[in-house]
Design a protein around this motif. Structure first.
Motif, PDB file in Angstrom:
ATOM      1  N   ASP A  18      22.770 -44.034  -6.634  1.00 10.57           N
ATOM      2  CA  ASP A  18      21.406 -43.535  -6.460  1.00 10.57           C
ATOM      3  C   ASP A  18      21.322 -42.599  -5.262  1.00 10.57           C
ATOM      4  O   ASP A  18      22.052 -42.760  -4.280  1.00 10.57           O
ATOM      5  N   GLY A  19      20.406 -41.655  -5.341  1.00  4.21           N
ATOM      6  CA  GLY A  19      20.110 -40.793  -4.206  1.00  4.21           C
ATOM      7  C   GLY A  19      18.679 -40.292  -4.315  1.00  4.21           C
ATOM      8  O   GLY A  19      18.155 -40.114  -5.418  1.00  4.21           O
ATOM      9  N   GLY A  20      18.028 -40.078  -3.173  1.00  5.59           N
ATOM     10  CA  GLY A  20      16.641 -39.629  -3.233  1.00  5.59           C
ATOM     11  C   GLY A  20      16.186 -39.009  -1.936  1.00  5.59           C
ATOM     12  O   GLY A  20      16.761 -39.244  -0.864  1.00  5.59           O
ATOM     13  N   ILE A  21      15.139 -38.207  -2.044  1.00  8.33           N
ATOM     14  CA  ILE A  21      14.493 -37.579  -0.898  1.00  8.33           C
ATOM     15  C   ILE A  21      12.989 -37.663  -1.101  1.00  8.33           C
ATOM     16  O   ILE A  21      12.504 -37.528  -2.235  1.00  8.33           O
ATOM     17  N   ALA A  22      12.238 -37.943  -0.036  1.00  8.13           N
ATOM     18  CA  ALA A  22      10.787 -38.091  -0.139  1.00  8.13           C
ATOM     19  C   ALA A  22      10.113 -37.510   1.094  1.00  8.13           C
ATOM     20  O   ALA A  22      10.707 -37.456   2.175  1.00  8.13           O
ATOM     21  N   TYR A  23       8.864 -37.101   0.906  1.00 11.18           N
ATOM     22  CA  TYR A  23       8.069 -36.546   2.006  1.00 11.18           C
ATOM     23  C   TYR A  23       6.673 -37.137   1.961  1.00 11.18           C
ATOM     24  O   TYR A  23       6.039 -37.215   0.895  1.00 11.18           O
ATOM     25  N   ASP A  24       6.172 -37.569   3.123  1.00  8.08           N
ATOM     26  CA  ASP A  24       4.806 -38.071   3.273  1.00  8.08           C
ATOM     27  C   ASP A  24       4.101 -37.282   4.362  1.00  8.08           C
ATOM     28  O   ASP A  24       4.657 -37.076   5.453  1.00  8.08           O
ATOM     29  N   THR A  25       2.887 -36.872   4.088  1.00  5.33           N
ATOM     30  CA  THR A  25       2.103 -36.199   5.114  1.00  5.33           C
ATOM     31  C   THR A  25       1.626 -37.213   6.148  1.00  5.33           C
ATOM     32  O   THR A  25       1.705 -38.428   5.938  1.00  5.33           O
ATOM     33  N   SER A  26       1.108 -36.736   7.261  1.00  4.86           N
ATOM     34  CA  SER A  26       0.688 -37.605   8.358  1.00  4.86           C
ATOM     35  C   SER A  26      -0.709 -38.174   8.115  1.00  4.86           C
ATOM     36  O   SER A  26      -1.559 -37.533   7.486  1.00  4.86           O
ATOM     37  N   ILE A  27      -0.950 -39.363   8.649  1.00  9.06           N
ATOM     38  CA  ILE A  27      -2.294 -39.943   8.583  1.00  9.06           C
ATOM     39  C   ILE A  27      -3.251 -39.235   9.544  1.00  9.06           C
ATOM     40  O   ILE A  27      -4.459 -39.393   9.442  1.00  9.06           O
ATOM     41  N   TYR A  28      -2.713 -38.453  10.480  1.00 11.90           N
ATOM     42  CA  TYR A  28      -3.547 -37.814  11.500  1.00 11.90           C
ATOM     43  C   TYR A  28      -3.960 -36.403  11.082  1.00 11.90           C
ATOM     44  O   TYR A  28      -3.159 -35.651  10.522  1.00 11.90           O
ATOM     45  N   GLN A  29      -5.195 -36.055  11.404  1.00 13.25           N
ATOM     46  CA  GLN A  29      -5.654 -34.692  11.169  1.00 13.25           C
ATOM     47  C   GLN A  29      -4.918 -33.709  12.065  1.00 13.25           C
ATOM     48  O   GLN A  29      -4.628 -32.585  11.655  1.00 13.25           O
ATOM     49  N   ARG A  30      -4.610 -34.145  13.283  1.00 13.27           N
ATOM     50  CA  ARG A  30      -3.871 -33.305  14.232  1.00 13.27           C
ATOM     51  C   ARG A  30      -2.831 -34.157  14.944  1.00 13.27           C
ATOM     52  O   ARG A  30      -3.170 -35.168  15.550  1.00 13.27           O
ATOM     53  N   GLN A  31      -1.578 -33.717  14.909  1.00 10.63           N
ATOM     54  CA  GLN A  31      -0.530 -34.443  15.620  1.00 10.63           C
ATOM     55  C   GLN A  31      -0.654 -34.282  17.129  1.00 10.63           C
ATOM     56  O   GLN A  31      -0.028 -35.016  17.885  1.00 10.63           O
ATOM     57  N   SER A  32      -1.484 -33.348  17.562  1.00  9.02           N
ATOM     58  CA  SER A  32      -1.705 -33.162  18.991  1.00  9.02           C
ATOM     59  C   SER A  32      -2.754 -34.116  19.536  1.00  9.02           C
ATOM     60  O   SER A  32      -3.028 -34.115  20.739  1.00  9.02           O
ATOM     61  N   ASP A  33      -3.344 -34.973  18.672  1.00 13.61           N
ATOM     62  CA  ASP A  33      -4.376 -35.899  19.108  1.00 13.61           C
ATOM     63  C   ASP A  33      -4.274 -37.164  18.266  1.00 13.61           C
ATOM     64  O   ASP A  33      -4.975 -37.324  17.270  1.00 13.61           O
ATOM     65  N   THR A  34      -3.371 -38.076  18.668  1.00  8.50           N
ATOM     66  CA  THR A  34      -3.093 -39.274  17.889  1.00  8.50           C
ATOM     67  C   THR A  34      -3.336 -40.519  18.724  1.00  8.50           C
ATOM     68  O   THR A  34      -3.739 -40.450  19.882  1.00  8.50           O
ATOM     69  N   SER A  35      -3.059 -41.682  18.137  1.00 15.07           N
ATOM     70  CA  SER A  35      -3.295 -42.960  18.811  1.00 15.07           C
ATOM     71  C   SER A  35      -2.014 -43.525  19.391  1.00 15.07           C
ATOM     72  O   SER A  35      -0.951 -43.455  18.771  1.00 15.07           O
ATOM     73  N   LEU A  36      -2.143 -44.134  20.553  1.00 13.22           N
ATOM     74  CA  LEU A  36      -0.995 -44.735  21.213  1.00 13.22           C
ATOM     75  C   LEU A  36      -0.405 -45.869  20.389  1.00 13.22           C
ATOM     76  O   LEU A  36       0.810 -46.044  20.334  1.00 13.22           O
ATOM     77  N   THR A  37      -1.256 -46.669  19.759  1.00 12.83           N
ATOM     78  CA  THR A  37      -0.795 -47.882  19.100  1.00 12.83           C
ATOM     79  C   THR A  37      -0.367 -47.669  17.649  1.00 12.83           C
ATOM     80  O   THR A  37       0.030 -48.624  16.989  1.00 12.83           O
TER      81      THR A  37
END
Length: 397
Positions: free
Chosen positions: A315-334
């Motif tokens: 088996d082999g595979g590749i996957a991509y998921d977008t971020s839960i954040y609207q902006r990676q420059s303003d995210t949560s510490l936890t």
């Protein structure tokens, strides 16, 4: 059986220790090759002959380092790598009532968070935060005709949440548990003997933990280099809803056998993370930032399977998921996460007519992010996660 650290563009995992690790989850709602389809798509049980059991075990290790900027209000050590190695396991069993009606049950962990910050400058905010979720899912599937199959499962989930942080009287520990339920609904369509498509819906899982999300503390900082220390009071609200709840999601998958040796698999998916709000921060009584930083996420995957003979499958595979954040420059510490790439490889070996063993490895590259909170302003470096899994499947008479 516990869920590993934060991942999958949030805290919900595709990996449960089975063959899906080597495929990076590709084709999970259409593959229907073993009892793990109870989670991937309940309708897929109609493709299983006789009674089958699948068991998997995996270990997750990784690195996601956090470093505060020089202009952060807190003065002290950085937490460094906040992810800790964690094991998880799963068991799935499918039983044939007849050729059309199947029942089954799954026990697995595919949702959770484990973050260790230790004795860092922000230990008054959080030292350790953890969620362990265990799921039991009774399931039924029915083959309507030669083309269509339907399935449904009831997820019964036990969640345990803990939060440790420093306080005036010493380390403060909070913990609680809760039961929650969710629904798993699936449909499978067989275009022909070599091609099938699956659609799986999972409802939201919502826990109600008796944890105070509001953190209030005093700390000393130097407003200018080498200046006198100033003691101020701060408050911060944990993004508890996003930390402990799993969103509703859709997964559409396809499977096509090119010939006796080669098959291709694929996914398109969606998760409703925008439903969960994020933190509100106050500094000296004034609100600094608030609002919903989260957005829905999208998933795509492509996988291949190769059978050189009757004994082996690779088996082999590749996957991509977008971020839960609207902006990676303003995210949560936890919630250290971002857009993610998965790369998986695996092998399955048929021991005899009834039993199969397998092993798989998956590398996950997680996008870095920045935290703008003035208390602990800083950055998570690009994260690197590694899944090692082994599985066993057996078919009964």
């Amino acid at each position: 059986m516990s869920a590993p650290s934060a991942s999958a563009s949030g805290l919900s995992f595709y990996e449960t220790g089975g063959p899906e690790v080597g495929l990076a989850g590709a084709g999970m709602a259409a593959r229907a090759q073993d009892a793990t389809t109870i989670l991937g798509n309940p309708a897929g049980m109609t493709h299983l002959a006789g009674d089958q059991i699948s068991a998997g075990f995996q270990v997750l290790a990784g690195n996601s380092r956090y470093a505060m900027h020089d202009d952060a209000t807190l003065d002290g050590n950085n937490p460094g790598n906040v992810l800790s190695p964690l094991p998880s396991a799963s068991v799935f069993y499918s039983h044939s009532i007849d050729d059309r009606l199947k029942i089954g049950v799954g026990a697995y962990g595919n949702f959770g968070l484990a973050a260790h910050y230790g004795d860092w400058a922000g230990a008054g905010l959080v030292k350790d935060a953890g969620l362990i979720a265990f799921n039991l899912q009774p399931t039924v599937a029915y083959r309507v005709n030669d083309k269509w199959s339907v399935g449904a499962g009831l997820g019964i989930s036990y969640g345990y949440f803990s939060l440790n942080r420093d306080a005036a009287g010493g380390e403060q520990k909070e913990k609680d548990y809760d039961w929650a339920a969710n629904a798993h609904l699936g449909v499978l369509y067989d275009l022909d003997a070599r091609t099938r498509f699956g659609l799986k819906y999972t409802s939201e899982t919502r826990y109600d933990f008796a944890i105070d999300p509001q953190l209030s503390f005093s700390h000393t900082f130097r407003p200018v280099p080498d200046g006198a220390g100033v003691t101020v009071s701060r408050s911060w609200t944990l993004p508890l809803a996003a930390m402990v709840n799993s969103p509703q999601q859709l997964m559409f998958s396809g499977y096509h056998a090119l010939n006796e040796q080669w098959a291709v698999l694929g996914n398109l998916g969606w998760q409703d993370w925008s439903r969960f709000g994020d933190s509100t921060i106050e500094a000296a009584g004034s609100e600094v930032s608030s609002g919903n930083k989260l957005q829905d996420t999208w998933h795509a995957a492509l996988g291949i399977q190769y059978r050189p003979n009757e004994k082996w499958r690779f088996d082999g595979g590749i996957a991509y998921d977008t971020s839960i954040y609207q902006r990676q420059s303003d995210t949560s510490l936890t919630i250290p996460t971002g857009a993610e790439w998965r790369f998986g490889v695996g092998a399955q070996y048929r021991l005899d007519a009834r039993s199969t063993v397998g092993a798989a490895f998956e590398y996950l590259r997680m996008q870095g992010s920045s935290v703008q909170n003035p208390l602990f302003k800083g950055e998570f470096e690009t994260g690197h996660l590694y899944f090692f899994s082994a599985n066993y499947a057996y078919t009964f008479d």
